[in-house]
Motif scaffolding. Structure first.
Motif, mmCIF file in Angstrom:
data_model
loop_
_atom_site.group_PDB
_atom_site.id
_atom_site.type_symbol
_atom_site.label_atom_id
_atom_site.label_comp_id
_atom_site.label_asym_id
_atom_site.label_seq_id
_atom_site.Cartn_x
_atom_site.Cartn_y
_atom_site.Cartn_z
ATOM 1 N N ILE A 176 0.866 -1.175 0.000
ATOM 2 C CA ILE A 176 0.000 0.000 0.000
ATOM 3 C C ILE A 176 0.908 1.232 0.000
ATOM 4 N N LYS A 177 0.785 2.058 -1.021
ATOM 5 C CA LYS A 177 1.590 3.271 -1.101
ATOM 6 C C LYS A 177 1.118 4.276 -0.053
ATOM 7 N N PRO A 178 2.035 5.081 0.473
ATOM 8 C CA PRO A 178 1.642 6.081 1.470
ATOM 9 C C PRO A 178 0.570 7.037 0.954
ATOM 10 N N GLU A 179 0.629 7.349 -0.337
ATOM 11 C CA GLU A 179 -0.363 8.256 -0.927
ATOM 12 C C GLU A 179 -1.772 7.672 -0.865
ATOM 13 N N ASP A 180 -1.865 6.346 -0.740
ATOM 14 C CA ASP A 180 -3.169 5.677 -0.688
ATOM 15 C C ASP A 180 -3.677 5.457 0.734
ATOM 16 N N LEU A 181 -2.872 5.821 1.722
ATOM 17 C CA LEU A 181 -3.253 5.664 3.128
ATOM 18 C C LEU A 181 -3.927 6.920 3.668
ATOM 19 N N THR A 182 -4.874 6.726 4.556
ATOM 20 C CA THR A 182 -5.363 7.807 5.399
ATOM 21 C C THR A 182 -4.537 7.715 6.674
ATOM 22 N N ILE A 183 -3.738 8.742 6.926
ATOM 23 C CA ILE A 183 -2.811 8.735 8.059
ATOM 24 C C ILE A 183 -3.183 9.874 8.995
ATOM 25 N N LYS A 184 -3.316 9.525 10.271
ATOM 26 C CA LYS A 184 -3.647 10.545 11.269
ATOM 27 C C LYS A 184 -2.791 10.349 12.513
ATOM 28 N N LEU A 185 -2.310 11.459 13.058
ATOM 29 C CA LEU A 185 -1.644 11.449 14.352
ATOM 30 C C LEU A 185 -2.636 12.054 15.334
ATOM 31 N N VAL A 186 -2.934 11.302 16.386
ATOM 32 C CA VAL A 186 -3.889 11.754 17.397
ATOM 33 C C VAL A 186 -3.106 12.116 18.659
ATOM 34 N N TYR A 187 -3.162 13.399 19.008
ATOM 35 C CA TYR A 187 -2.486 13.894 20.209
ATOM 36 C C TYR A 187 -3.483 13.872 21.366
ATOM 37 N N ILE A 188 -3.100 13.164 22.434
ATOM 38 C CA ILE A 188 -3.945 13.027 23.617
ATOM 39 C C ILE A 188 -3.252 13.757 24.779
ATOM 40 N N PRO A 189 -3.805 14.903 25.225
ATOM 41 C CA PRO A 189 -3.168 15.682 26.291
ATOM 42 C C PRO A 189 -3.157 14.940 27.634
ATOM 43 N N THR A 190 -2.043 15.070 28.325
ATOM 44 C CA THR A 190 -1.881 14.473 29.654
ATOM 45 C C THR A 190 -1.336 15.521 30.622
ATOM 46 N N HIS A 191 -1.303 15.164 31.892
ATOM 47 C CA HIS A 191 -0.628 15.969 32.910
ATOM 48 C C HIS A 191 -0.186 15.028 34.038
ATOM 49 N N VAL A 192 0.582 15.568 34.953
ATOM 50 C CA VAL A 192 1.063 14.773 36.083
ATOM 51 C C VAL A 192 0.152 15.020 37.272
ATOM 52 N N HIS A 193 -0.303 13.921 37.879
ATOM 53 C CA HIS A 193 -1.144 13.994 39.067
ATOM 54 C C HIS A 193 -0.585 13.024 40.100
ATOM 55 N N GLU A 194 -0.119 13.563 41.200
ATOM 56 C CA GLU A 194 0.462 12.756 42.286
ATOM 57 C C GLU A 194 1.539 11.802 41.770
ATOM 58 N N GLY A 195 2.372 12.320 40.876
ATOM 59 C CA GLY A 195 3.496 11.546 40.355
ATOM 60 C C GLY A 195 3.173 10.644 39.186
ATOM 61 N N ASP A 196 1.908 10.539 38.829
ATOM 62 C CA ASP A 196 1.511 9.690 37.704
ATOM 63 C C ASP A 196 1.116 10.550 36.505
ATOM 64 N N ILE A 197 1.375 10.038 35.316
ATOM 65 C CA ILE A 197 0.916 10.701 34.100
ATOM 66 C C ILE A 197 -0.498 10.211 33.823
ATOM 67 N N VAL A 198 -1.430 11.156 33.741
ATOM 68 C CA VAL A 198 -2.841 10.826 33.549
ATOM 69 C C VAL A 198 -3.422 11.709 32.440
ATOM 70 N N LEU A 199 -4.561 11.296 31.909
ATOM 71 C CA LEU A 199 -5.245 12.107 30.910
ATOM 72 C C LEU A 199 -5.664 13.429 31.526
ATOM 73 N N SER A 200 -5.525 14.498 30.779
ATOM 74 C CA SER A 200 -5.833 15.827 31.307
ATOM 75 C C SER A 200 -7.322 16.139 31.257
ATOM 76 N N GLY A 201 -8.061 15.408 30.459
ATOM 77 C CA GLY A 201 -9.478 15.710 30.279
ATOM 78 C C GLY A 201 -9.729 16.651 29.112
ATOM 79 N N GLU A 202 -8.635 17.190 28.549
ATOM 80 C CA GLU A 202 -8.775 18.047 27.368
ATOM 81 C C GLU A 202 -9.073 17.187 26.142
#
Length: 134
Positions: A73-99
């Motif tokens: 499959i050529k790249p030109e024939d692909l639907t390519i998406k980068l999905v950015y999922i915001p996070t933050h640090v909560h009590e030392g853990d990386i968690v979803l920010s809710g954004e």
């Protein structure tokens, strides 16, 4: 995150070669029938991902190379998406920010992945030269 698009296969393992260099990659979300590649990225820094940075992200070049190597499959024939999922640090853990996640459409070409394959060869030459200096 129900609002995040998903393809039919998660963590698809693909293997390939550039010359005698063996490659392995794990695609976050992929569907060869629908020709969809989704790459998920998390970050605490809202400025990390943009349309420009998503299009320059060489991990996607690598995955497109493996997809072409495996499925033709050529790249030109692909639907390519980068999905950015915001996070933050909560009590030392990386968690979803809710954004809300942001999706960036990515465009790649055969020229991009052939250039990337040549770059792999060049980096290997540099590593071998460095190794022989030791």
């Amino acid at each position: 995150l129900p609002e995040v698009e998903r393809a039919s296969i998660f963590e698809q393992e693909l293997r390939g070669k550039v010359g005698d260099i063996e490659l392995i990659g794990f695609l976050d979300s992929f569907c060869p029938e629908k020709k969809i590649l989704l790459e998920y990225k998390t970050s605490r820094n809202k400025k990390t991902w943009s349309h420009t940075s998503a299009n320059k992200h060489q991990q996607i070049d690598f995955y497109c190379y493996l997809i072409y190597h495996t499925y033709k499959i050529k790249p030109e024939d692909l639907t390519i998406k980068l999905v950015y999922i915001p996070t933050h640090v909560h009590e030392g853990d990386i968690v979803l920010s809710g954004e809300k996640p942001q999706t960036f459409n990515v465009t790649k070409t055969m020229s991009d992945i052939l250039s990337f394959a040549n770059e792999i060869k060049e980096r290997r030459k540099e590593m071998e030269a460095f190794y022989h200096l030791q």
